[in-house]
Design a protein around this motif. Structure first.
Motif, PDB file in Angstrom:
ATOM      1  N   ALA A  55      -9.837  19.584 -52.046  1.00  0.00           N
ATOM      2  CA  ALA A  55     -10.961  19.755 -51.610  1.00  0.00           C
ATOM      3  C   ALA A  55     -10.528  21.445 -53.265  1.00  0.00           C
ATOM      4  N   ALA A  56      -9.497  21.548 -52.590  1.00  0.00           N
ATOM      5  CA  ALA A  56      -9.292  23.256 -52.760  1.00  0.00           C
ATOM      6  C   ALA A  56      -9.781  23.817 -54.750  1.00  0.00           C
ATOM      7  N   LEU A  57      -8.629  22.328 -54.970  1.00  0.00           N
ATOM      8  CA  LEU A  57      -8.428  22.429 -56.616  1.00  0.00           C
ATOM      9  C   LEU A  57     -10.476  22.127 -56.820  1.00  0.00           C
ATOM     10  N   ALA A  58     -10.977  20.863 -56.844  1.00  0.00           N
ATOM     11  CA  ALA A  58     -12.552  21.439 -56.341  1.00  0.00           C
ATOM     12  C   ALA A  58     -13.008  22.583 -56.615  1.00  0.00           C
ATOM     13  N   HIS A  59     -13.279  22.831 -55.456  1.00  0.00           N
ATOM     14  CA  HIS A  59     -13.654  24.018 -55.040  1.00  0.00           C
ATOM     15  C   HIS A  59     -13.511  25.491 -56.433  1.00  0.00           C
ATOM     16  N   LEU A  60     -11.854  25.593 -56.376  1.00  0.00           N
ATOM     17  CA  LEU A  60     -11.485  26.320 -57.893  1.00  0.00           C
ATOM     18  C   LEU A  60     -12.365  25.708 -59.458  1.00  0.00           C
ATOM     19  N   VAL A  61     -12.364  25.137 -59.437  1.00  0.00           N
ATOM     20  CA  VAL A  61     -13.162  24.166 -60.085  1.00  0.00           C
ATOM     21  C   VAL A  61     -14.436  24.847 -60.302  1.00  0.00           C
ATOM     22  N   GLY A  62     -14.557  24.761 -59.117  1.00  0.00           N
ATOM     23  CA  GLY A  62     -17.212  25.140 -59.034  1.00  0.00           C
ATOM     24  C   GLY A  62     -17.241  26.764 -59.333  1.00  0.00           C
ATOM     25  N   ILE A  63     -15.650  27.113 -59.349  1.00  0.00           N
ATOM     26  CA  ILE A  63     -15.440  29.273 -59.384  1.00  0.00           C
ATOM     27  C   ILE A  63     -16.258  29.242 -60.795  1.00  0.00           C
ATOM     28  N   LEU A  64     -14.535  28.722 -61.301  1.00  0.00           N
ATOM     29  CA  LEU A  64     -14.996  28.531 -62.695  1.00  0.00           C
ATOM     30  C   LEU A  64     -16.324  28.242 -63.892  1.00  0.00           C
ATOM     31  N   ASP A  65     -16.731  27.155 -62.785  1.00  0.00           N
ATOM     32  CA  ASP A  65     -17.876  26.538 -63.535  1.00  0.00           C
ATOM     33  C   ASP A  65     -19.036  27.577 -63.412  1.00  0.00           C
ATOM     34  N   GLY A  66     -19.054  28.051 -62.401  1.00  0.00           N
ATOM     35  CA  GLY A  66     -20.425  29.242 -62.402  1.00  0.00           C
ATOM     36  C   GLY A  66     -19.915  30.836 -62.819  1.00  0.00           C
ATOM     37  N   ALA A  67     -18.585  31.134 -63.687  1.00  0.00           N
ATOM     38  CA  ALA A  67     -18.854  32.239 -63.574  1.00  0.00           C
ATOM     39  C   ALA A  67     -19.702  32.492 -65.340  1.00  0.00           C
ATOM     40  N   ASP A  68     -19.465  34.400 -65.616  1.00  0.00           N
ATOM     41  CA  ASP A  68     -20.900  34.041 -66.090  1.00  0.00           C
ATOM     42  C   ASP A  68     -20.695  34.023 -66.999  1.00  0.00           C
ATOM     43  N   ASP A  69     -19.772  33.931 -67.514  1.00  0.00           N
ATOM     44  CA  ASP A  69     -19.334  33.540 -69.150  1.00  0.00           C
ATOM     45  C   ASP A  69     -19.211  32.235 -69.196  1.00  0.00           C
ATOM     46  N   PRO A  70     -20.317  31.949 -70.156  1.00  0.00           N
ATOM     47  CA  PRO A  70     -20.010  30.552 -70.296  1.00  0.00           C
ATOM     48  C   PRO A  70     -19.692  29.453 -71.365  1.00  0.00           C
ATOM     49  N   ALA A  71     -18.227  30.193 -71.779  1.00  0.00           N
ATOM     50  CA  ALA A  71     -17.081  29.762 -72.324  1.00  0.00           C
ATOM     51  C   ALA A  71     -16.374  28.294 -71.823  1.00  0.00           C
ATOM     52  N   PRO A  72     -15.635  27.961 -72.315  1.00  0.00           N
ATOM     53  CA  PRO A  72     -15.306  26.803 -71.659  1.00  0.00           C
ATOM     54  C   PRO A  72     -13.729  27.792 -70.298  1.00  0.00           C
ATOM     55  N   TRP A  73     -13.501  26.626 -69.611  1.00  0.00           N
ATOM     56  CA  TRP A  73     -12.064  27.878 -68.738  1.00  0.00           C
ATOM     57  C   TRP A  73     -10.995  26.699 -69.324  1.00  0.00           C
ATOM     58  N   LEU A  74     -10.260  27.348 -68.476  1.00  0.00           N
ATOM     59  CA  LEU A  74      -8.522  26.941 -68.841  1.00  0.00           C
ATOM     60  C   LEU A  74      -7.685  26.651 -67.266  1.00  0.00           C
ATOM     61  N   ILE A  75      -7.438  25.577 -66.789  1.00  0.00           N
ATOM     62  CA  ILE A  75      -6.412  25.375 -65.596  1.00  0.00           C
ATOM     63  C   ILE A  75      -5.139  25.425 -66.044  1.00  0.00           C
ATOM     64  N   ASP A  76      -4.291  25.975 -66.224  1.00  0.00           N
ATOM     65  CA  ASP A  76      -3.049  25.812 -66.548  1.00  0.00           C
ATOM     66  C   ASP A  76      -2.144  25.171 -65.001  1.00  0.00           C
ATOM     67  N   THR A  77      -1.744  23.610 -65.244  1.00  0.00           N
ATOM     68  CA  THR A  77      -1.207  23.037 -64.220  1.00  0.00           C
ATOM     69  C   THR A  77       0.576  23.152 -64.217  1.00  0.00           C
ATOM     70  N   GLN A  78       1.061  23.547 -65.564  1.00  0.00           N
ATOM     71  CA  GLN A  78       2.554  23.247 -66.098  1.00  0.00           C
ATOM     72  C   GLN A  78       3.254  21.925 -66.564  1.00  0.00           C
ATOM     73  N   TRP A  79       3.091  21.112 -65.106  1.00  0.00           N
ATOM     74  CA  TRP A  79       3.527  19.604 -65.645  1.00  0.00           C
ATOM     75  C   TRP A  79       2.409  18.604 -65.483  1.00  0.00           C
ATOM     76  N   ARG A  80       2.072  17.579 -65.972  1.00  0.00           N
ATOM     77  CA  ARG A  80       1.370  16.766 -65.175  1.00  0.00           C
ATOM     78  C   ARG A  80       2.186  16.305 -64.248  1.00  0.00           C
ATOM     79  N   THR A  81       2.171  16.338 -63.042  1.00  0.00           N
ATOM     80  CA  THR A  81       2.543  15.243 -62.348  1.00  0.00           C
ATOM     81  C   THR A  81       1.706  13.515 -62.112  1.00  0.00           C
ATOM     82  N   PRO A  82       1.496  12.307 -61.963  1.00  0.00           N
ATOM     83  CA  PRO A  82       1.060  11.508 -61.490  1.00  0.00           C
ATOM     84  C   PRO A  82       0.402  12.226 -60.553  1.00  0.00           C
ATOM     85  N   HIS A  83       0.597  12.403 -59.628  1.00  0.00           N
ATOM     86  CA  HIS A  83      -0.933  13.116 -58.722  1.00  0.00           C
ATOM     87  C   HIS A  83      -2.158  13.728 -59.518  1.00  0.00           C
TER      88      HIS A  83
END
Length: 210
Positions: free
Chosen positions: A149-177
């Motif tokens: 739920a925290a990650l989904a909310h973070l995505v909502g924040i970035l989607d709602g930013a004034d700048d319409p250009a693509p954002w990027l979330i860096d998770t360092q490594w990709r775990t199975p989760h």
């Protein structure tokens, strides 16, 4: 953690040093037991990233999210300390790192998302926001789906930013989760290219008004 992803060894000196590292695609993590020193500066050869439209939100997660209340930057220290719990498998966040990210938070660079149920903190995440990049550091949950739920909310924040250009979330490594949530892997070269573009954006300003 693959030592092939290690780029340098040193120490934490200042937030200027740390921010410069993030802008160059590096992040710090201790090499010793439990994240103790010396400090390694890492840049994975295969980088975990989440980009617009890639988050997987299941029907069960949507139901769970209705049971939570979510805030931003209301208790950064509590989120970091929950992520640093030494009882957690793979714990690596030391007091030195806690103090570092508290300084970054007070300077306006580090942010947290808090998830509560019945006013109890049950999940969250924190990381560093620079331009259109959110460099995720850690997340935790004590109740099912709270970190998602925290990650989904973070995505909502970035989607709602004034700048319409693509954002990027860096998770360092990709775990199975993280892979189940839609995180993909790209090469180090692709990541640096995406990072340069995203740093020119203005999504981090969204945290000032959330």
């Amino acid at each position: 953690m693959d030592l092939g992803d290690l780029r340098a060894v040193g120490e934490l000196r200042s937030i200027t040093q740390v921010l410069s590292a993030y802008r160059a695609g590096l992040f710090p993590m201790g090499l010793g037991e439990g994240g103790s020193g010396p400090i390694g500066w890492w840049a994975p050869r295969r980088r975990g990233v989440l980009r617009p439209g890639e988050l997987h939100v299941s029907t069960s997660l949507r139901r769970s999210m209705r049971r939570f209340s979510v805030t931003v930057d209301t208790d950064f220290a509590a989120v970091v300390r929950a992520c640093a719990d030494p009882a957690r498998p793979g714990a690596w966040i030391t007091e030195e790192f806690i103090e570092l990210y508290l300084v970054l938070h007070r300077a306006g660079y580090a942010h947290s998302v808090e998830v509560r149920a019945d006013e109890e903190l049950v999940g969250g995440l924190y990381g560093v926001a620079l331009g259109g990049v959110f460099a995720g550091e850690s997340m935790f949950h004590t109740r099912t789906d709270a970190s998602k739920a925290a990650l989904a909310h973070l995505v909502g924040i970035l989607d709602g930013a004034d700048d319409p250009a693509p954002w990027l979330i860096d998770t360092q490594w990709r775990t199975p989760h993280l892979a189940r949530l839609g995180v993909s892997e790209i090469s180090a070269f692709e990541y640096l290219s995406a990072l340069r573009s995203a740093l020119e954006r203005n999504h981090s300003q969204a945290f000032l008004t959330d």
